[in-house]
Design a protein around this motif. Structure first.
Motif, PDB file in Angstrom:
ATOM      1  N   VAL A  66     -11.634  -8.730   9.669  1.00 55.37           N
ATOM      2  CA  VAL A  66     -10.272  -9.262   9.724  1.00 55.37           C
ATOM      3  C   VAL A  66     -10.092 -10.304   8.617  1.00 55.37           C
ATOM      4  CG1 VAL A  66      -8.625 -10.530  11.148  1.00 55.37           C
ATOM      5  CG2 VAL A  66     -10.163  -8.857  12.204  1.00 55.37           C
ATOM      6  N   ARG A  67      -9.011 -10.168   7.866  1.00 48.60           N
ATOM      7  CA  ARG A  67      -8.701 -11.147   6.813  1.00 48.60           C
ATOM      8  C   ARG A  67      -8.014 -12.356   7.460  1.00 48.60           C
ATOM      9  NH1 ARG A  67      -6.446  -6.483   5.077  1.00 48.60           N
ATOM     10  NH2 ARG A  67      -4.417  -7.493   5.152  1.00 48.60           N
ATOM     11  N   ILE A  68      -8.557 -13.543   7.203  1.00 49.62           N
ATOM     12  CA  ILE A  68      -8.097 -14.785   7.825  1.00 49.62           C
ATOM     13  C   ILE A  68      -7.796 -15.802   6.732  1.00 49.62           C
ATOM     14  CG2 ILE A  68      -8.733 -16.691   9.375  1.00 49.62           C
ATOM     15  CD1 ILE A  68     -10.823 -14.729  10.609  1.00 49.62           C
ATOM     16  N   VAL A  69      -6.683 -16.513   6.882  1.00 49.62           N
ATOM     17  CA  VAL A  69      -6.388 -17.615   5.973  1.00 49.62           C
ATOM     18  C   VAL A  69      -6.560 -18.931   6.733  1.00 49.62           C
ATOM     19  CG1 VAL A  69      -3.871 -17.577   6.363  1.00 49.62           C
ATOM     20  CG2 VAL A  69      -4.785 -18.570   4.251  1.00 49.62           C
ATOM     21  N   THR A  70      -7.225 -19.871   6.078  1.00 47.94           N
ATOM     22  CA  THR A  70      -7.400 -21.219   6.611  1.00 47.94           C
ATOM     23  C   THR A  70      -6.671 -22.187   5.679  1.00 47.94           C
ATOM     24  OG1 THR A  70      -9.447 -21.579   5.367  1.00 47.94           O
ATOM     25  CG2 THR A  70      -9.659 -20.664   7.599  1.00 47.94           C
TER      26      THR A  70
ATOM     27  N   GLN B  24     -19.785 -15.043   7.820  1.00 47.27           N
ATOM     28  CA  GLN B  24     -19.513 -13.673   8.241  1.00 47.27           C
ATOM     29  C   GLN B  24     -18.022 -13.320   8.234  1.00 47.27           C
ATOM     30  OE1 GLN B  24     -21.719 -15.680  10.319  1.00 47.27           O
ATOM     31  NE2 GLN B  24     -23.282 -14.883   8.942  1.00 47.27           N
ATOM     32  N   LEU B  25     -17.153 -14.297   7.954  1.00 48.51           N
ATOM     33  CA  LEU B  25     -15.715 -14.063   8.012  1.00 48.51           C
ATOM     34  C   LEU B  25     -15.138 -13.806   6.625  1.00 48.51           C
ATOM     35  CD1 LEU B  25     -14.752 -16.913  10.532  1.00 48.51           C
ATOM     36  CD2 LEU B  25     -15.064 -14.473  11.024  1.00 48.51           C
ATOM     37  N   ARG B  26     -14.037 -13.062   6.584  1.00 50.71           N
ATOM     38  CA  ARG B  26     -13.308 -12.789   5.337  1.00 50.71           C
ATOM     39  C   ARG B  26     -12.190 -13.822   5.221  1.00 50.71           C
ATOM     40  NH1 ARG B  26     -11.506  -6.761   4.983  1.00 50.71           N
ATOM     41  NH2 ARG B  26     -10.875  -7.529   2.948  1.00 50.71           N
ATOM     42  N   LEU B  27     -12.485 -14.925   4.546  1.00 51.62           N
ATOM     43  CA  LEU B  27     -11.565 -16.063   4.511  1.00 51.62           C
ATOM     44  C   LEU B  27     -10.866 -16.209   3.171  1.00 51.62           C
ATOM     45  CD1 LEU B  27     -13.782 -18.755   6.289  1.00 51.62           C
ATOM     46  CD2 LEU B  27     -11.989 -17.314   7.293  1.00 51.62           C
TER      47      LEU B  27
END
Length: 141
Positions: free
Chosen positions: A23-27, A43-46
């Motif tokens: 999952v593509r996530i924006v922070t 492990q995240l797609r940030l």
């Protein structure tokens, strides 16, 4: 801290970061999301945005699927930029973070600390702090 997604996005956030690997996530640049999120970062797609508005627009335009933010900063922006009803908060929280006030220890700040403490006590005594917490959905000690 919570995730926001476009309505109808098929993501079942259950609190387990391993389920978000693709999952593509924006922070937001400089924001803290808690120790569990930090452990999961590799492990995240940030992606990173510099403002709540930018993060929301990235979700709206499907550049990412999730926006990690908080309600207090995000809900007003959703309405202001016309995305209320199109992007919603997922029900499970990422992390609950306590907020703190800090003052310099300099003697020159003594009056400010005393004034703040007196005003804060007035808010507690009058019940206004509790009302503000309820209105903004913030837990008040």
């Amino acid at each position: 801290m919570v995730f926001y997604a476009r309505n109808g996005t098929p993501i079942d956030w259950n609190g387990d970061f391993t389920t978000l690997g693709e999952v593509r996530i924006v922070t937001l640049n400089g924001w803290a999301y808690g120790p569990a999120f930090d452990r999961a970062r590799p492990q995240l797609r940030l992606s990173v945005a510099n403002s709540v508005e930018s993060g929301l627009k990235m979700v709206a335009h499907q550049h990412v699927q999730l926006f990690a933010s908080n309600r207090r900063n995000t809900e007003p922006v959703l309405g202001r930029i016309g995305l209320a009803g199109q992007i919603t908060m997922l029900p499970r929280v990422i992390e609950v973070q306590d907020g703190y006030f800090a003052f310099p220890r300099r003697v020159s700040s003594d009056a400010l600390r005393k004034e703040f403490d007196a005003e804060f006590q007035r808010l507690v005594d009058s019940g206004e702090l509790k009302r503000l917490g309820q209105r903004h959905e913030v837990n008040v000690p």
